[in-house]
Write a protein that holds these residues in place. Structure first.
Motif, PDB file in Angstrom:
ATOM      1  N   ASP A 158      77.512  52.445  45.252  1.00 15.00           N
ATOM      2  CA  ASP A 158      78.468  52.497  46.358  1.00 15.00           C
ATOM      3  C   ASP A 158      79.461  53.625  46.102  1.00 15.00           C
ATOM      4  O   ASP A 158      80.076  53.680  45.029  1.00 15.00           O
ATOM      5  N   TYR A 159      79.620  54.483  47.082  1.00 11.95           N
ATOM      6  CA  TYR A 159      80.689  55.474  47.057  1.00 11.95           C
ATOM      7  C   TYR A 159      81.773  54.982  48.019  1.00 11.95           C
ATOM      8  O   TYR A 159      81.555  54.926  49.233  1.00 11.95           O
ATOM      9  N   GLN A 160      82.918  54.618  47.460  1.00 10.81           N
ATOM     10  CA  GLN A 160      84.008  54.020  48.241  1.00 10.81           C
ATOM     11  C   GLN A 160      85.190  54.980  48.259  1.00 10.81           C
ATOM     12  O   GLN A 160      85.714  55.351  47.209  1.00 10.81           O
ATOM     13  N   VAL A 161      85.621  55.364  49.453  1.00 12.19           N
ATOM     14  CA  VAL A 161      86.713  56.318  49.619  1.00 12.19           C
ATOM     15  C   VAL A 161      87.864  55.638  50.344  1.00 12.19           C
ATOM     16  O   VAL A 161      87.674  55.034  51.401  1.00 12.19           O
ATOM     17  N   LEU A 165      89.657  59.582  57.579  1.00 14.89           N
ATOM     18  CA  LEU A 165      90.431  58.424  57.140  1.00 14.89           C
ATOM     19  C   LEU A 165      91.904  58.619  57.432  1.00 14.89           C
ATOM     20  O   LEU A 165      92.464  59.694  57.198  1.00 14.89           O
ATOM     21  N   GLU A 166      92.525  57.560  57.933  1.00 12.60           N
ATOM     22  CA  GLU A 166      93.975  57.479  58.030  1.00 12.60           C
ATOM     23  C   GLU A 166      94.483  56.710  56.816  1.00 12.60           C
ATOM     24  O   GLU A 166      93.725  56.039  56.110  1.00 12.60           O
ATOM     25  N   LYS A 167      95.773  56.794  56.569  1.00 14.43           N
ATOM     26  CA  LYS A 167      96.358  56.139  55.404  1.00 14.43           C
ATOM     27  C   LYS A 167      96.057  54.638  55.412  1.00 14.43           C
ATOM     28  O   LYS A 167      96.203  53.966  56.427  1.00 14.43           O
ATOM     29  N   GLY A 168      95.559  54.137  54.281  1.00 16.15           N
ATOM     30  CA  GLY A 168      95.248  52.719  54.144  1.00 16.15           C
ATOM     31  C   GLY A 168      93.822  52.353  54.504  1.00 16.15           C
ATOM     32  O   GLY A 168      93.399  51.222  54.268  1.00 16.15           O
ATOM     33  N   GLN A 169      93.071  53.301  55.064  1.00 17.20           N
ATOM     34  CA  GLN A 169      91.696  53.010  55.446  1.00 17.20           C
ATOM     35  C   GLN A 169      90.727  53.269  54.293  1.00 17.20           C
ATOM     36  O   GLN A 169      90.989  54.109  53.428  1.00 17.20           O
ATOM     37  N   THR A 170      89.595  52.556  54.322  1.00 17.35           N
ATOM     38  CA  THR A 170      88.561  52.687  53.298  1.00 17.35           C
ATOM     39  C   THR A 170      87.191  52.736  53.969  1.00 17.35           C
ATOM     40  O   THR A 170      86.939  52.015  54.934  1.00 17.35           O
ATOM     41  N   ILE A 171      86.312  53.589  53.463  1.00 21.73           N
ATOM     42  CA  ILE A 171      84.931  53.683  53.919  1.00 21.73           C
ATOM     43  C   ILE A 171      84.023  53.625  52.695  1.00 21.73           C
ATOM     44  O   ILE A 171      84.322  54.229  51.662  1.00 21.73           O
ATOM     45  N   THR A 172      82.904  52.908  52.814  1.00 24.88           N
ATOM     46  CA  THR A 172      81.923  52.832  51.736  1.00 24.88           C
ATOM     47  C   THR A 172      80.566  53.281  52.246  1.00 24.88           C
ATOM     48  O   THR A 172      80.154  52.908  53.348  1.00 24.88           O
ATOM     49  N   ARG A 173      79.890  54.083  51.452  1.00 21.80           N
ATOM     50  CA  ARG A 173      78.528  54.503  51.741  1.00 21.80           C
ATOM     51  C   ARG A 173      77.649  54.125  50.542  1.00 21.80           C
ATOM     52  O   ARG A 173      78.004  54.378  49.403  1.00 21.80           O
ATOM     53  N   THR A 174      76.489  53.531  50.851  1.00 20.46           N
ATOM     54  CA  THR A 174      75.661  52.892  49.833  1.00 20.46           C
ATOM     55  C   THR A 174      74.244  53.442  49.828  1.00 20.46           C
ATOM     56  O   THR A 174      73.671  53.730  50.890  1.00 20.46           O
ATOM     57  N   HIS A 175      73.683  53.613  48.643  1.00 23.02           N
ATOM     58  CA  HIS A 175      72.239  53.796  48.510  1.00 23.02           C
ATOM     59  C   HIS A 175      71.767  52.956  47.331  1.00 23.02           C
ATOM     60  O   HIS A 175      72.542  52.611  46.433  1.00 23.02           O
ATOM     61  N   ILE A 176      70.504  52.589  47.356  1.00 21.97           N
ATOM     62  CA  ILE A 176      69.951  51.654  46.369  1.00 21.97           C
ATOM     63  C   ILE A 176      68.662  52.228  45.796  1.00 21.97           C
ATOM     64  O   ILE A 176      67.774  52.645  46.540  1.00 21.97           O
ATOM     65  N   ILE A 177      68.583  52.256  44.476  1.00 22.85           N
ATOM     66  CA  ILE A 177      67.417  52.771  43.766  1.00 22.85           C
ATOM     67  C   ILE A 177      66.683  51.589  43.143  1.00 22.85           C
ATOM     68  O   ILE A 177      67.266  50.847  42.332  1.00 22.85           O
TER      69      ILE A 177
END
Length: 283
Positions: free
Chosen positions: A122-125, A267-279
């Motif tokens: 997971d890449y979480q920003v 992203l605005e302040k306080g927001q979070t986005i996650t992008r996922t890949h699975i091996i």
């Protein structure tokens, strides 16, 4: 630089604090599945691409009228990350450093979790900045093909019209090359990589499987959040990269404004986005 290892009864994975880059993925028999970075071809193994995958046209972008220079594939792959958590089968790496091309307050976490025969990444920003900022992210894992890539093939989850978006100087041009029609299997050929990578922007599949070789190995990559799929190697090298990107390579005539570039998130302040890949190791 330190090495963090997580393991269960099916997988053993090592990740370096340098770039939060995966260094090794071994199955229960101890077989290494990741390319080991031979300098004769390419020293990378699995760099994290942030805040851009690939490069911007002219090496820069504009946000709200301000120009920012940014190296190809971003800047975090060359930095030392903090280890926020390191458990038996789970590790979290944190990046907060700024860059002249990305002077924002942010948290980028690379989260690695073992789930049976699978490694979830997971890449979480998260934004801590008063200004909105745009970014993208991508993965770049290289899988070992010791017999050579032509002993392997890619299996797509669905039948695909595989149109490769042609590259020129690292950027896409508005021309495509039809690789296969109504196909689920793509046999790998060295000739595909004489210019650069294969770039697919329109695949329906959200998972592919690399299979072949003397041991019949199978490595599956799921990419539910990434619209761009790429394959890359250096001709003659015994590895193939399966790259899942949120953005595609910039077009050679792309606008400078990052808000107009497909695949970039804001992203605005306080927001979070996650992008996922699975091996997953299937063999």
């Amino acid at each position: 630089m330190a090495l963090i290892t997580i393991a269960n009864n099916q997988l053993k994975v090592s990740i370096s604090t340098a770039g939060a880059e995966i260094q090794s993925i071994r199955d229960a028999q101890g077989q290494e599945c990741l390319w080991q970075g031979d300098a004769a071809f390419w020293t990378g193994r699995a760099p994290i691409l942030f805040p851009v995958a690939g490069g911007f046209r002219d090496g820069c972008y504009e946000l709200m009228g301000v120009r920012y220079d940014m190296p190809k594939h971003g800047f975090v792959r060359s930095l030392e990350w903090q280890v926020e958590a390191a458990e038996t089968d789970h590790a979290v790496f944190l990046m907060q450093e700024k860059h002249p091309g990305f002077p924002f307050d942010y948290d980028l976490r690379a989260i690695f979790t073992l789930q049976g025969n699978a490694l979830r990444v997971d890449y979480q920003v998260s934004s801590r900045d008063d200004r909105p900022f745009y970014f993208s992210v991508g993965c770049h894992e290289a899988y070992a093909t010791p017999e050579g890539i032509e002993a392997y093939e890619i299996l797509f989850d669905q039948e695909e019209r595989l149109e490769h978006c042609l590259l020129q100087g690292g950027g896409n041009i508005h021309e495509t090359q039809l690789i296969a029609e109504n196909a689920r299997v793509l046999p790998l050929k060295t000739e595909y990589f004489t210019q650069d990578a294969l770039v697919f922007r329109t695949v329906k599949s959200k998972g592919v499987t690399l299979r072949g070789g003397d041991r019949g190995r199978q490595i599956r990559v799921d990419f539910p959040d990434h619209p761009v799929l790429m394959f890359w190697t250096i001709p003659g090298a015994p590895y193939i990269c399966i790259e899942c990107w949120c953005n595609g390579p910039d077009y050679v005539d792309a606008p400078a404004d990052i808000a107009q570039k497909p695949g970039f998130m804001c992203l605005e302040k306080g927001q979070t986005i996650t992008r996922t890949h699975i091996i997953s190791l299937l063999s």
